[in-house]
Design a protein around this motif. Sequence first.
Motif, PDB file in Angstrom:
ATOM      1  N   GLU A  90       2.999   4.879  -2.597  1.00 40.63           N
ATOM      2  CA  GLU A  90       1.933   4.995  -1.608  1.00 40.63           C
ATOM      3  C   GLU A  90       2.516   5.073  -0.204  1.00 40.63           C
ATOM      4  O   GLU A  90       3.254   4.190   0.230  1.00 40.63           O
ATOM      5  CB  GLU A  90       0.981   3.793  -1.666  1.00 40.63           C
ATOM      6  CG  GLU A  90      -0.073   3.885  -0.563  1.00 40.63           C
ATOM      7  CD  GLU A  90      -1.114   2.784  -0.576  1.00 40.63           C
ATOM      8  OE1 GLU A  90      -0.821   1.676  -1.061  1.00 40.63           O
ATOM      9  OE2 GLU A  90      -2.226   3.038  -0.106  1.00 40.63           O
ATOM     10  N   HIS A 150      -9.859   3.918   6.490  1.00 36.89           N
ATOM     11  CA  HIS A 150     -10.621   4.584   5.423  1.00 36.89           C
ATOM     12  C   HIS A 150     -11.816   5.270   6.064  1.00 36.89           C
ATOM     13  O   HIS A 150     -12.094   5.063   7.246  1.00 36.89           O
ATOM     14  CB  HIS A 150     -11.156   3.561   4.397  1.00 36.89           C
ATOM     15  CG  HIS A 150     -10.127   2.616   3.876  1.00 36.89           C
ATOM     16  ND1 HIS A 150      -9.892   1.389   4.462  1.00 36.89           N
ATOM     17  CD2 HIS A 150      -9.269   2.719   2.842  1.00 36.89           C
ATOM     18  CE1 HIS A 150      -8.919   0.768   3.796  1.00 36.89           C
ATOM     19  NE2 HIS A 150      -8.526   1.554   2.815  1.00 36.89           N
ATOM     20  N   THR A 154      -4.380  -1.857   4.302  1.00 39.04           N
ATOM     21  CA  THR A 154      -5.157  -3.027   3.887  1.00 39.04           C
ATOM     22  C   THR A 154      -4.863  -3.446   2.450  1.00 39.04           C
ATOM     23  O   THR A 154      -5.392  -4.460   1.988  1.00 39.04           O
ATOM     24  CB  THR A 154      -6.666  -2.736   3.949  1.00 39.04           C
ATOM     25  OG1 THR A 154      -6.950  -1.700   2.975  1.00 39.04           O
ATOM     26  CG2 THR A 154      -7.115  -2.270   5.325  1.00 39.04           C
ATOM     27  N   ASP A 207      -1.539   8.676   2.290  1.00 38.70           N
ATOM     28  CA  ASP A 207      -2.630   8.062   3.050  1.00 38.70           C
ATOM     29  C   ASP A 207      -2.168   7.709   4.465  1.00 38.70           C
ATOM     30  O   ASP A 207      -2.301   6.570   4.925  1.00 38.70           O
ATOM     31  CB  ASP A 207      -3.137   6.819   2.291  1.00 38.70           C
ATOM     32  CG  ASP A 207      -4.577   6.479   2.643  1.00 38.70           C
ATOM     33  OD1 ASP A 207      -5.205   7.216   3.427  1.00 38.70           O
ATOM     34  OD2 ASP A 207      -5.075   5.458   2.127  1.00 38.70           O
ATOM     35  N   ASN A 240      -5.806   0.482  -1.897  1.00 39.90           N
ATOM     36  CA  ASN A 240      -5.339   1.375  -2.977  1.00 39.90           C
ATOM     37  C   ASN A 240      -4.470   0.597  -3.969  1.00 39.90           C
ATOM     38  O   ASN A 240      -4.520   0.840  -5.179  1.00 39.90           O
ATOM     39  CB  ASN A 240      -4.519   2.536  -2.403  1.00 39.90           C
ATOM     40  CG  ASN A 240      -5.371   3.496  -1.599  1.00 39.90           C
ATOM     41  OD1 ASN A 240      -6.573   3.545  -1.756  1.00 39.90           O
ATOM     42  ND2 ASN A 240      -4.723   4.253  -0.720  1.00 39.90           N
ATOM     43  N   GLY A 266       1.566   4.445   3.331  1.00 40.29           N
ATOM     44  CA  GLY A 266       0.544   3.802   4.144  1.00 40.29           C
ATOM     45  C   GLY A 266      -0.144   2.686   3.381  1.00 40.29           C
ATOM     46  O   GLY A 266      -1.298   2.813   2.967  1.00 40.29           O
ATOM     47  N   LEU A 322       8.121   6.297   7.187  1.00 41.65           N
ATOM     48  CA  LEU A 322       8.365   7.286   6.131  1.00 41.65           C
ATOM     49  C   LEU A 322       9.526   8.207   6.512  1.00 41.65           C
ATOM     50  O   LEU A 322      10.389   8.503   5.682  1.00 41.65           O
ATOM     51  CB  LEU A 322       7.090   8.119   5.909  1.00 41.65           C
ATOM     52  CG  LEU A 322       7.232   9.250   4.908  1.00 41.65           C
ATOM     53  CD1 LEU A 322       7.482   8.716   3.505  1.00 41.65           C
ATOM     54  CD2 LEU A 322       5.997  10.149   4.916  1.00 41.65           C
ATOM     55  N   GLN A 323       9.548   8.642   7.752  1.00 45.21           N
ATOM     56  CA  GLN A 323      10.555   9.620   8.185  1.00 45.21           C
ATOM     57  C   GLN A 323      11.968   9.041   8.101  1.00 45.21           C
ATOM     58  O   GLN A 323      12.944   9.782   8.100  1.00 45.21           O
ATOM     59  CB  GLN A 323      10.310  10.069   9.633  1.00 45.21           C
ATOM     60  CG  GLN A 323       8.950  10.670   9.903  1.00 45.21           C
ATOM     61  CD  GLN A 323       7.939   9.634  10.359  1.00 45.21           C
ATOM     62  OE1 GLN A 323       7.818   8.576   9.754  1.00 45.21           O
ATOM     63  NE2 GLN A 323       7.206   9.929  11.408  1.00 45.21           N
ATOM     64  N   GLN A 358      -1.732  11.622  13.931  1.00 43.27           N
ATOM     65  CA  GLN A 358      -0.316  11.668  13.522  1.00 43.27           C
ATOM     66  C   GLN A 358       0.059  13.066  13.020  1.00 43.27           C
ATOM     67  O   GLN A 358       0.402  13.240  11.847  1.00 43.27           O
ATOM     68  CB  GLN A 358      -0.075  10.661  12.392  1.00 43.27           C
ATOM     69  CG  GLN A 358      -0.301   9.210  12.795  1.00 43.27           C
ATOM     70  CD  GLN A 358       0.297   8.264  11.780  1.00 43.27           C
ATOM     71  OE1 GLN A 358      -0.222   8.127  10.687  1.00 43.27           O
ATOM     72  NE2 GLN A 358       1.399   7.617  12.129  1.00 43.27           N
ATOM     73  N   ASP A 385       5.045   0.948   4.654  1.00 42.78           N
ATOM     74  CA  ASP A 385       4.243   0.892   5.880  1.00 42.78           C
ATOM     75  C   ASP A 385       5.157   0.597   7.061  1.00 42.78           C
ATOM     76  O   ASP A 385       5.920  -0.367   7.028  1.00 42.78           O
ATOM     77  CB  ASP A 385       3.117  -0.151   5.778  1.00 42.78           C
ATOM     78  CG  ASP A 385       1.955   0.222   6.695  1.00 42.78           C
ATOM     79  OD1 ASP A 385       2.175   0.385   7.917  1.00 42.78           O
ATOM     80  OD2 ASP A 385       0.838   0.388   6.188  1.00 42.78           O
ATOM     81  N   GLY A 386       5.036   1.421   8.083  1.00 42.00           N
ATOM     82  CA  GLY A 386       5.854   1.221   9.279  1.00 42.00           C
ATOM     83  C   GLY A 386       5.257   0.197  10.238  1.00 42.00           C
ATOM     84  O   GLY A 386       5.974  -0.354  11.080  1.00 42.00           O
ATOM     85  N   TYR A 387       3.949  -0.034  10.094  1.00 39.78           N
ATOM     86  CA  TYR A 387       3.253  -0.959  11.014  1.00 39.78           C
ATOM     87  C   TYR A 387       2.291  -1.813  10.192  1.00 39.78           C
ATOM     88  O   TYR A 387       1.071  -1.639  10.256  1.00 39.78           O
ATOM     89  CB  TYR A 387       2.449  -0.192  12.069  1.00 39.78           C
ATOM     90  CG  TYR A 387       3.168   1.008  12.650  1.00 39.78           C
ATOM     91  CD1 TYR A 387       4.085   0.858  13.696  1.00 39.78           C
ATOM     92  CD2 TYR A 387       2.922   2.295  12.163  1.00 39.78           C
ATOM     93  CE1 TYR A 387       4.741   1.962  14.228  1.00 39.78           C
ATOM     94  CE2 TYR A 387       3.578   3.410  12.688  1.00 39.78           C
ATOM     95  CZ  TYR A 387       4.486   3.233  13.710  1.00 39.78           C
ATOM     96  OH  TYR A 387       5.136   4.327  14.231  1.00 39.78           O
TER      97      TYR A 387
HETATM   98  C1  LIG Z   1      -4.903   5.438   6.734  1.00 47.74           C
HETATM   99  S1  LIG Z   1      -3.958   3.944   6.839  1.00 47.74           S
HETATM  100  C2  LIG Z   1      -3.619   3.577   5.146  1.00 47.74           C
HETATM  101  C3  LIG Z   1      -4.732   2.888   4.397  1.00 47.74           C
HETATM  102  C4  LIG Z   1      -4.241   2.208   3.159  1.00 47.74           C
HETATM  103  N1  LIG Z   1      -3.762   3.108   2.162  1.00 47.74           N
HETATM  104  C5  LIG Z   1      -5.258   1.238   2.618  1.00 47.74           C
HETATM  105  O1  LIG Z   1      -5.575   1.289   1.401  1.00 47.74           O
HETATM  106  O2  LIG Z   1      -5.702   0.403   3.384  1.00 47.74           O
HETATM  107  C6  LIG Z   1      -2.357   4.573   7.365  1.00 47.74           C
HETATM  108  C7  LIG Z   1      -1.233   3.576   7.224  1.00 47.74           C
HETATM  109  O3  LIG Z   1       0.000   4.256   7.475  1.00 47.74           O
HETATM  110  C8  LIG Z   1       0.847   3.424   8.251  1.00 47.74           C
HETATM  111  N2  LIG Z   1       1.768   4.316   8.968  1.00 47.74           N
HETATM  112  C9  LIG Z   1       1.497   5.084  10.051  1.00 47.74           C
HETATM  113  N3  LIG Z   1       2.557   5.834  10.385  1.00 47.74           N
HETATM  114  C10 LIG Z   1       3.530   5.549   9.479  1.00 47.74           C
HETATM  115  C11 LIG Z   1       4.864   6.029   9.291  1.00 47.74           C
HETATM  116  N4  LIG Z   1       5.388   6.957  10.087  1.00 47.74           N
HETATM  117  N5  LIG Z   1       5.570   5.540   8.257  1.00 47.74           N
HETATM  118  C12 LIG Z   1       5.038   4.575   7.449  1.00 47.74           C
HETATM  119  N6  LIG Z   1       3.778   4.085   7.581  1.00 47.74           N
HETATM  120  C13 LIG Z   1       3.030   4.569   8.583  1.00 47.74           C
HETATM  121  C14 LIG Z   1      -0.103   2.656   9.137  1.00 47.74           C
HETATM  122  O4  LIG Z   1       0.479   1.458   9.600  1.00 47.74           O
HETATM  123  C15 LIG Z   1      -1.300   2.427   8.215  1.00 47.74           C
HETATM  124  O5  LIG Z   1      -1.178   1.215   7.532  1.00 47.74           O
END
Ligand SMILES: C[S@@+](CC[C@H](N)C(=O)[O-])C[C@H]1O[C@@H](n2cnc3c(N)ncnc32)[C@H](O)[C@@H]1O
Length: 222
Positions: free
Chosen positions: A61, A27, A66, A155, A69, A63, A140-141, A162, A90-92
């Motif tokens: 959503e 954030h 945490t 997000d 959202n 991402g 996501l991809q 990225q 979420d991928g990670y």
């Molecule tokens: C900016 S943070 C999101 C913050 C979140 N919305 C929150 O309220 O805490 C980006 C998130 O996207 C996830 N992420 C990154 N690349 C991704 C991908 N290719 N596909 C899915 N999730 C991904 C990360 O693991 C991370 O949790």
Amino acid sequence: MKADVRLLLTTDGSHTAINKEFDKSYHSIHGAYQESQRVYIELGLLAALAKFHEEELRVFEMGFGTGLNTLLTAHEATKLQRRVSYTAIDGYPMAAEDTRLLNFDEQLGTSLLPAIHESPWNEPVLIAPSFTLIKIECLLQEWQTTDRFHLIYYDAFAPTAQPELWEPAIFVQLADLLLPGGMLTTYCSRSYVQRSMRAAGLTVEKHPGPMHKRDIIRAIKI
Ligand SMILES: C[S@@+](CC[C@H](N)C(=O)[O-])C[C@H]1O[C@@H](n2cnc3c(N)ncnc32)[C@H](O)[C@@H]1O
């Protein structure tokens, strides 16, 4: 693979996480709560609830992170007594022991964060009487679905970390996930991101951001 993170207190007192691999915060460091509330709740959720007032609102959503959202949306759905079905990808994902240190419930006077984080992945869970959550661990991809949504919170980490997640092809995929009239909100207003959205057939609106951020974006599928 779980995210390697450390927590940080942002200026409004709410936590964010710093992802060490992407070297990015989840954030704005000027206020995680203020940013999420403005970009996703005010610009996205409240507008979509008003527009699609007769239906259960379907939110996606990108991402989950945490869970801030998600928590704010569950809180709002409960307050307004509106049914929301929420899919977060979420991928990670963060490790459970890291999510237990987040201070959002104390900061916001809520109590739903443990249920949001401890709920199993990849199956729908009733978190509150009007709020159902399904968390999906997937990139996501690579995600394939026939589900469609009224609202997308976009997000991803910033384009500097990225760039592949801000390309036209991603917004084509996202536009396809939206129901007619559906909307997508995001904090990133870079011109080439706006161009990617327009190339996917979305109508782009600029709106005032939270503190320290001039513009944020709402894109609509006409
Ligand atoms: C900016 S943070 C999101 C913050 C979140 N919305 C929150 O309220 O805490 C980006 C998130 O996207 C996830 N992420 C990154 N690349 C991704 C991908 N290719 N596909 C899915 N999730 C991904 C990360 O693991 C991370 O949790």
